[in-house]
Design an enzyme around this catalytic site. Structure first.
Site, PDB file in Angstrom:
ATOM      1  N   GLY A  13      -4.070  -9.745  -7.045  1.00  0.00           N
ATOM      2  CA  GLY A  13      -4.873  -8.639  -6.527  1.00  0.00           C
ATOM      3  C   GLY A  13      -5.642  -7.889  -7.604  1.00  0.00           C
ATOM      4  O   GLY A  13      -6.226  -8.480  -8.519  1.00  0.00           O
ATOM      5  N   THR A  87       3.628  -1.178  -0.619  1.00  0.00           N
ATOM      6  CA  THR A  87       3.624  -0.281   0.550  1.00  0.00           C
ATOM      7  C   THR A  87       4.824  -0.616   1.436  1.00  0.00           C
ATOM      8  O   THR A  87       5.263  -1.780   1.486  1.00  0.00           O
ATOM      9  CB  THR A  87       2.339  -0.459   1.402  1.00  0.00           C
ATOM     10  OG1 THR A  87       2.172  -1.855   1.675  1.00  0.00           O
ATOM     11  CG2 THR A  87       1.115   0.066   0.698  1.00  0.00           C
ATOM     12  N   TYR A 148       3.967   6.493   0.329  1.00  0.00           N
ATOM     13  CA  TYR A 148       2.916   5.975  -0.568  1.00  0.00           C
ATOM     14  C   TYR A 148       1.997   7.108  -1.037  1.00  0.00           C
ATOM     15  O   TYR A 148       1.675   7.211  -2.224  1.00  0.00           O
ATOM     16  CB  TYR A 148       2.132   4.913   0.198  1.00  0.00           C
ATOM     17  CG  TYR A 148       1.075   4.180  -0.585  1.00  0.00           C
ATOM     18  CD1 TYR A 148       1.405   3.090  -1.384  1.00  0.00           C
ATOM     19  CD2 TYR A 148      -0.270   4.554  -0.499  1.00  0.00           C
ATOM     20  CE1 TYR A 148       0.425   2.399  -2.089  1.00  0.00           C
ATOM     21  CE2 TYR A 148      -1.252   3.869  -1.195  1.00  0.00           C
ATOM     22  CZ  TYR A 148      -0.904   2.790  -1.985  1.00  0.00           C
ATOM     23  OH  TYR A 148      -1.884   2.105  -2.677  1.00  0.00           O
TER      24      TYR A 148
HETATM   25  P1  NDP Z   1      -0.911  -6.711  -4.494  1.00  0.00           P
HETATM   26  O1  NDP Z   1       0.161  -6.605  -3.482  1.00  0.00           O
HETATM   27  O2  NDP Z   1      -2.031  -7.675  -4.286  1.00  0.00           O
HETATM   28  O3  NDP Z   1      -0.271  -6.973  -5.947  1.00  0.00           O
HETATM   29  C1  NDP Z   1       0.758  -6.151  -6.393  1.00  0.00           C
HETATM   30  C2  NDP Z   1       1.177  -6.535  -7.792  1.00  0.00           C
HETATM   31  O4  NDP Z   1       2.224  -5.627  -8.200  1.00  0.00           O
HETATM   32  C3  NDP Z   1       1.758  -7.929  -7.871  1.00  0.00           C
HETATM   33  O5  NDP Z   1       1.422  -8.533  -9.114  1.00  0.00           O
HETATM   34  C4  NDP Z   1       3.267  -7.668  -7.792  1.00  0.00           C
HETATM   35  O6  NDP Z   1       4.064  -8.668  -8.436  1.00  0.00           O
HETATM   36  C5  NDP Z   1       3.362  -6.380  -8.597  1.00  0.00           C
HETATM   37  N1  NDP Z   1       4.610  -5.650  -8.308  1.00  0.00           N
HETATM   38  C6  NDP Z   1       5.041  -5.149  -7.130  1.00  0.00           C
HETATM   39  N2  NDP Z   1       6.255  -4.585  -7.281  1.00  0.00           N
HETATM   40  C7  NDP Z   1       6.590  -4.712  -8.592  1.00  0.00           C
HETATM   41  C8  NDP Z   1       7.724  -4.350  -9.366  1.00  0.00           C
HETATM   42  N3  NDP Z   1       8.766  -3.707  -8.835  1.00  0.00           N
HETATM   43  N4  NDP Z   1       7.725  -4.659 -10.687  1.00  0.00           N
HETATM   44  C9  NDP Z   1       6.681  -5.308 -11.259  1.00  0.00           C
HETATM   45  N5  NDP Z   1       5.580  -5.688 -10.569  1.00  0.00           N
HETATM   46  C10 NDP Z   1       5.537  -5.397  -9.249  1.00  0.00           C
HETATM   47  O7  NDP Z   1      -1.485  -5.210  -4.635  1.00  0.00           O
HETATM   48  P2  NDP Z   1      -2.966  -4.696  -4.921  1.00  0.00           P
HETATM   49  O8  NDP Z   1      -3.588  -5.513  -5.972  1.00  0.00           O
HETATM   50  O9  NDP Z   1      -3.649  -4.487  -3.651  1.00  0.00           O
HETATM   51  O10 NDP Z   1      -2.638  -3.226  -5.502  1.00  0.00           O
HETATM   52  C11 NDP Z   1      -2.533  -2.965  -6.893  1.00  0.00           C
HETATM   53  C12 NDP Z   1      -2.412  -1.468  -7.081  1.00  0.00           C
HETATM   54  O11 NDP Z   1      -3.562  -0.804  -6.554  1.00  0.00           O
HETATM   55  C13 NDP Z   1      -1.200  -0.859  -6.373  1.00  0.00           C
HETATM   56  O12 NDP Z   1      -0.655   0.164  -7.145  1.00  0.00           O
HETATM   57  C14 NDP Z   1      -1.823  -0.290  -5.107  1.00  0.00           C
HETATM   58  O13 NDP Z   1      -1.046   0.753  -4.606  1.00  0.00           O
HETATM   59  C15 NDP Z   1      -3.162   0.178  -5.634  1.00  0.00           C
HETATM   60  N6  NDP Z   1      -4.183   0.322  -4.613  1.00  0.00           N
HETATM   61  C16 NDP Z   1      -4.551  -0.752  -3.838  1.00  0.00           C
HETATM   62  C17 NDP Z   1      -5.535  -0.595  -2.896  1.00  0.00           C
HETATM   63  C18 NDP Z   1      -5.987  -1.729  -2.042  1.00  0.00           C
HETATM   64  O14 NDP Z   1      -6.786  -1.464  -1.126  1.00  0.00           O
HETATM   65  N7  NDP Z   1      -5.585  -2.946  -2.272  1.00  0.00           N
HETATM   66  C19 NDP Z   1      -6.175   0.709  -2.661  1.00  0.00           C
HETATM   67  C20 NDP Z   1      -5.710   1.753  -3.526  1.00  0.00           C
HETATM   68  C21 NDP Z   1      -4.748   1.545  -4.460  1.00  0.00           C
HETATM   69  P3  NDP Z   1       4.633  -9.944  -7.573  1.00  0.00           P
HETATM   70  O15 NDP Z   1       3.498 -10.925  -7.490  1.00  0.00           O
HETATM   71  O16 NDP Z   1       5.775 -10.422  -8.405  1.00  0.00           O
HETATM   72  O17 NDP Z   1       5.028  -9.418  -6.235  1.00  0.00           O
END
Ligand code: NDP
Length: 240
Positions: A13, A87, A148
């Site tokens: 992402g 989330t 969140y």
């Molecule tokens: P994704 O779900 O696509 O990716 C999330 C990433 O975070 C993955 O690499 C996942 O690793 C990692 N992750 C989750 N939990 C943990 C943990 N406990 N320890 C280490 N790594 C972790 O999310 P997005 O790319 O959509 O979101 C990225 C950020 O942007 C987040 O903080 C989100 O809240 C924020 N955001 C996103 C928006 C959106 O519209 N997409 C809008 C606003 C903010 P793994 O692959 O191992 O699960």
């Protein structure tokens, strides 16, 4: 010498786009992730970016993980992007306490954990760039996301406080608040709800990973030294 950047949740992402953009700018990049080993290994093979698995909600795991990153990349972290997030949506009257706890731990405690582990070396070096990924829904609140929204709003207060503490040490601390971006996280939103969300975005669409990565690049730049404690809204023109 190349500066070292560490991106949490940097393999999928938004984080995957940030890691690549930083690499393309010439930084040495490490990408953290949690359980998505297959996606992470594929990403690493495709990009050449080393990947490191640990849970950012676990303080000791962050200490050990950062140690490994520093060993592998041969120095301390200059640029930290706190991007990992999850989330667990539901209306508050139905929200399981575990959904509250895991979102606060993963999205907010993680920012404390990573900054607490890394900031001493930035203070010693008198240089650092910390970029915390918040959310439009931390700025304005969102139905079904009390957990969140609280975590993402908490990041904004944390960012302002740490920015003031760190300003005299050459360390800037800023937040990026993305609007809705097309990733796995938003793919699960129902199409009719997506249409309603898009109707409220002046640009008329979801944003892209690259549009967030570009904002991060600006804040990471050595020349952005007079920008600290801000929230950079990257949301297609929404105002609240
Ligand atoms: P994704 O779900 O696509 O990716 C999330 C990433 O975070 C993955 O690499 C996942 O690793 C990692 N992750 C989750 N939990 C943990 C943990 N406990 N320890 C280490 N790594 C972790 O999310 P997005 O790319 O959509 O979101 C990225 C950020 O942007 C987040 O903080 C989100 O809240 C924020 N955001 C996103 C928006 C959106 O519209 N997409 C809008 C606003 C903010 P793994 O692959 O191992 O699960």
């Amino acid at each position: 010498m190349k500066k070292i950047a560490l991106v949490t949740g940097g393999t999928r992402g938004i984080g995957s786009g940030i890691s690549k953009a930083l690499r393309d700018k010439g930084y040495l990049v490490a990408a953290n992730y949690h359980k998505g080993h297959e996606a992470a290994e594929k990403y690493s093979t495709e990009t050449g970016i080393p990947v490191f698995s640990w849970d950012v909600s676990d303080y000791e795991a962050c200490e050990k993980g950062v140690e490994k990153v520093c060993e592998k990349l041969g120095g301390t972290v200059d640029i930290l992007v706190n991007n990992a997030g999850i989330t667990r949506d539901s209306m508050l009257h139905k929200m399981d306490p575990s959904a509250w706890s895991i979102v606060i731990a993963t999205n907010l405690n993680s920012v404390f954990n990573m900054c607490r582990v890394i900031i001493p070396s930035m203070r010693d070096k008198k240089f650092g760039r910390i970029i915390n990924i918040s959310s439009v829904n931390g700025v304005k609140g969102q139905v079904g996301q009390a957990n969140y929204s609280a975590a993402k709003a908490g990041i904004l207060g944390f960012t302002k406080a740490l920015a003031q503490e760190s300003a005299s040490k050459g360390i800037t601390v800023n937040a990026v608040a993305p609007g809705y971006i097309s990733t796995d996280m938003t793919d699960v939103i129902r199409d009719d709800i997506k249409e309603k969300i898009i109707a409220g975005i002046p640009v008329g669409r979801f944003g892209t990973v690259d549009e967030i990565a570009n904002a991060v690049l600006f804040l990471a730049d050595e020349k952005s030294s007079f920008v600290t404690g801000i929230t950079l809204n990257v949301n297609g023109g929404q105002y609240f």
